[in-house]
Every structure is written in structure tokens, then in C-alpha cells.
Design a protein around this motif. Sequence first.
Motif, mmCIF file in Angstrom:
data_model
loop_
_atom_site.group_PDB
_atom_site.id
_atom_site.type_symbol
_atom_site.label_atom_id
_atom_site.label_comp_id
_atom_site.label_asym_id
_atom_site.label_seq_id
_atom_site.Cartn_x
_atom_site.Cartn_y
_atom_site.Cartn_z
ATOM 1 N N CYS A 32 1.223 7.660 -5.973
ATOM 2 C CA CYS A 32 0.025 8.456 -6.256
ATOM 3 C C CYS A 32 0.198 9.909 -5.830
ATOM 4 C CB CYS A 32 -1.175 7.831 -5.539
ATOM 5 S SG CYS A 32 -2.717 8.747 -5.719
ATOM 6 N N LEU A 33 0.632 10.137 -4.598
ATOM 7 C CA LEU A 33 0.675 11.504 -4.069
ATOM 8 C C LEU A 33 1.962 12.240 -4.453
ATOM 9 C CD1 LEU A 33 -1.197 13.318 -2.398
ATOM 10 C CD2 LEU A 33 0.184 12.722 -0.390
ATOM 11 N N LYS A 34 3.031 11.483 -4.744
ATOM 12 C CA LYS A 34 4.325 12.083 -5.108
ATOM 13 C C LYS A 34 4.758 13.126 -4.081
ATOM 14 C CE LYS A 34 3.734 11.323 -10.076
ATOM 15 N NZ LYS A 34 2.582 10.405 -9.906
ATOM 16 N N PRO A 35 4.994 12.692 -2.844
ATOM 17 C CA PRO A 35 5.276 13.656 -1.773
ATOM 18 C C PRO A 35 6.592 14.391 -1.964
ATOM 19 C CG PRO A 35 5.760 11.425 -1.033
ATOM 20 C CD PRO A 35 5.071 11.298 -2.368
ATOM 21 N N ARG A 36 6.562 15.670 -1.666
ATOM 22 C CA ARG A 36 7.791 16.456 -1.671
ATOM 23 C C ARG A 36 8.571 16.219 -0.372
ATOM 24 N NH1 ARG A 36 4.168 21.594 -2.894
ATOM 25 N NH2 ARG A 36 2.917 20.321 -1.442
ATOM 26 N N ILE A 37 7.832 16.084 0.733
ATOM 27 C CA ILE A 37 8.427 15.703 2.010
ATOM 28 C C ILE A 37 7.564 14.609 2.644
ATOM 29 C CG2 ILE A 37 9.016 16.398 4.362
ATOM 30 C CD1 ILE A 37 10.959 17.530 2.412
ATOM 31 N N TYR A 38 8.194 13.478 2.948
ATOM 32 C CA TYR A 38 7.589 12.394 3.725
ATOM 33 C C TYR A 38 8.335 12.352 5.045
ATOM 34 C CZ TYR A 38 7.112 7.479 5.301
ATOM 35 O OH TYR A 38 6.911 6.329 6.039
ATOM 36 N N ALA A 39 7.621 12.481 6.165
ATOM 37 C CA ALA A 39 8.255 12.443 7.477
ATOM 38 C C ALA A 39 7.721 11.255 8.261
ATOM 39 C CB ALA A 39 7.997 13.737 8.244
ATOM 40 N N GLU A 40 8.634 10.510 8.864
ATOM 41 C CA GLU A 40 8.281 9.279 9.575
ATOM 42 C C GLU A 40 8.718 9.387 11.027
ATOM 43 O OE1 GLU A 40 8.489 5.303 7.651
ATOM 44 O OE2 GLU A 40 10.184 5.001 9.021
ATOM 45 N N LEU A 41 7.761 9.304 11.943
ATOM 46 C CA LEU A 41 8.044 9.368 13.377
ATOM 47 C C LEU A 41 8.133 7.953 13.917
ATOM 48 C CD1 LEU A 41 5.561 12.219 14.434
ATOM 49 C CD2 LEU A 41 7.827 12.404 13.372
ATOM 50 N N GLY A 42 9.345 7.455 14.061
ATOM 51 C CA GLY A 42 9.572 6.096 14.523
ATOM 52 C C GLY A 42 9.906 5.186 13.354
ATOM 53 N N SER A 43 11.192 4.897 13.163
ATOM 54 C CA SER A 43 11.619 4.134 11.987
ATOM 55 C C SER A 43 12.217 2.772 12.318
ATOM 56 C CB SER A 43 12.653 4.932 11.168
ATOM 57 O OG SER A 43 12.050 6.032 10.556
ATOM 58 N N PHE A 47 0.833 -1.205 0.000
ATOM 59 C CA PHE A 47 0.000 0.000 0.000
ATOM 60 C C PHE A 47 0.863 1.250 0.000
ATOM 61 C CE2 PHE A 47 -1.874 3.524 2.389
ATOM 62 C CZ PHE A 47 -2.938 3.822 1.555
ATOM 63 N N LEU A 48 1.949 1.240 0.762
ATOM 64 C CA LEU A 48 2.828 2.403 0.810
ATOM 65 C C LEU A 48 3.405 2.716 -0.564
ATOM 66 C CD1 LEU A 48 4.153 4.531 2.663
ATOM 67 C CD2 LEU A 48 6.036 2.913 3.013
ATOM 68 N N PHE A 49 3.779 1.687 -1.322
ATOM 69 C CA PHE A 49 4.251 1.912 -2.692
ATOM 70 C C PHE A 49 3.199 2.664 -3.508
ATOM 71 C CE2 PHE A 49 7.216 -2.052 -2.749
ATOM 72 C CZ PHE A 49 8.260 -1.298 -2.242
ATOM 73 N N CYS A 50 1.946 2.260 -3.370
ATOM 74 C CA CYS A 50 0.857 2.920 -4.116
ATOM 75 C C CYS A 50 0.665 4.356 -3.646
ATOM 76 C CB CYS A 50 -0.438 2.143 -3.945
ATOM 77 S SG CYS A 50 -0.400 0.467 -4.624
#
Length: 287
Positions: A90-101, A83-86
Motif C-alpha cells: 500500500c505505502l510503497k516505502p522508499r526506505i523501510y528501517a527496522e530496529l531489531g531484526s 499485515f506487513l505484506f499489505c
Amino acid sequence: MLADLEKASDSAIKDGSVYFKTGGNNEIRCMGNMRKQYYNALPARPGTSSTENDLEFLIRFLSPAADKIESITATAWGGHIPFLFCLIACLKPRIYAELGSHFGASFFATCQSLQKHEIDGQAVAVDLWEGDEHAGFYGDDVFTSFQRILSRKYSDVGDYLRMSFDEAAGLFENESIDILHIDGLHTYEAVRHDYETWRSKVVSNGVIIFHDTNVFERGFGVWELWKEISGDGASYEFKHTHGLGVLAFGSREENPVVRVLEIVNSSESLSGFFEDYFSRLGGLAFN
């Protein structure tokens, strides 16, 4: 905070390995591998008008789900990577931020998708890489492994902030993030605090995802927050792989993920298909 950053030496900035460290209370452990000191507000994203009908649009959205995962690490998140790949494509994020990796499974999948689709975006992982009462506590070997994979494969699109979520929030202006992934400590109080602290950092037509919405033991409370906020935008909750809540803001004309979720939620059969499709693909990827 920003004044302290400006004291970092030129050599540290050019080196790209560490910008700033503190001792004592360890509120800021370090910032590493960063190309920026500050994440500015993003300009408005163009509209998403499309001549495709809803079925054609949904089929195109689903197509990246079968991509092969390049970097498989120990994770409780793996079933959601299709799902994350999709989502990223789809959204083509300029910034993706992940809290807890943690080991970086979802973060590296995002980086992989940014590269594959030649998206002009950046993924930022925020973590102390120490663990917590839900993920378990661990040594520096986890962070070392994360750094190794990042530097070898994804340094062109990925950065990290080794610091607390609250400290990192000071580096992001309001409306500076297209996709926010919240996956830190999973108590109700902690996840609510993360949501309230970071909600304003997300653009008005952005997306927030929450892991572990379908866990009801060991003090997990993401499900409770999800119940309270899932009506704040277009939303969908996956039940597999401990649950994943997807919350998309704006209209379908402003945000293609809103359109996807509206289509999926339009009938029980489509909603059930959506869950089953990604559950099966996620299971195949990690079995």
C-alpha cells in the motif's frame, strides 16, 4: 561518525561486505552489505487521490495478505506478516528501517514484498545481533543465518547496519524513512528512547509500527508508550501475536495507510474484522 566513515578504504566499499569496523568499546560493530553511507531526506511523496470508494479501497489493501511467505525463520513476529505484506504494497516505502531484526522474519517479508510489487525501495535492518534480556542472548550463528538468506534472496533490496540504534540514527537525515519498525529492547525506557531518537527520521506522511504492545510481563513497557502516543496520528493496535501498534501520520489524501485506519476505526464491526482477518491468516501461515 561520518568523518570516520570517509576513512574506509575503497576496496572495502567496492567489496560491499564491510565498510567500517571498530574495536574497543564496540559501539560500531560493523556496517555490512551497504550500498550507501548515508540516508538522505526523501522528497515529498505524491498524494494518494483515488476514485475508489472506501470498500473497494479496503478490499484492494487486503489482497496481498494471502501471499505465501518465502523465508520463514524462528520468530515471535510471524502472525503479523500478512499485515506487513499489505502495508508495504500500500505505502510503497522508499526506505523501510527496522530496529531489531533477530532472525529476520519481518525484514525478509518486507524485502519479499518490495521485490514482488517492483517497488523502488530499500529495507535496512539495524541490530547488533547479540540479543538482549527480552529476546535472549545468542551467538554469531544467528547473524550468519541472517546474512546467508539476505545475500541469497534479497541483496538487491536489503541492507543491514550491525551497530547500535543510536549509532545508526546518525546515518539517517530527518524525514529519510517512510516506514519505521521499532522492535528492540522492550522496556518502557528503551522503547521511548528509540521512539524519541528516530521519530524525526520518519517523513511527515510516514508510518511507525511497534511490536509487543500487548505484553504486560517481564518488564515489557511498549504498551505504556503506545498508550501515550497512539493519539499522535491515525492508529490501530492488533492484539494477536503479542500485539502490534500501527501509527500513521498525515491526512488520508497524503497517506493511504491513514485512510485504511480511518475506515477500520469507523465501526466496531470493521475494527473487529480487521483483527480477526489478520490473526487468522497469521495463524495459518505459521501452523
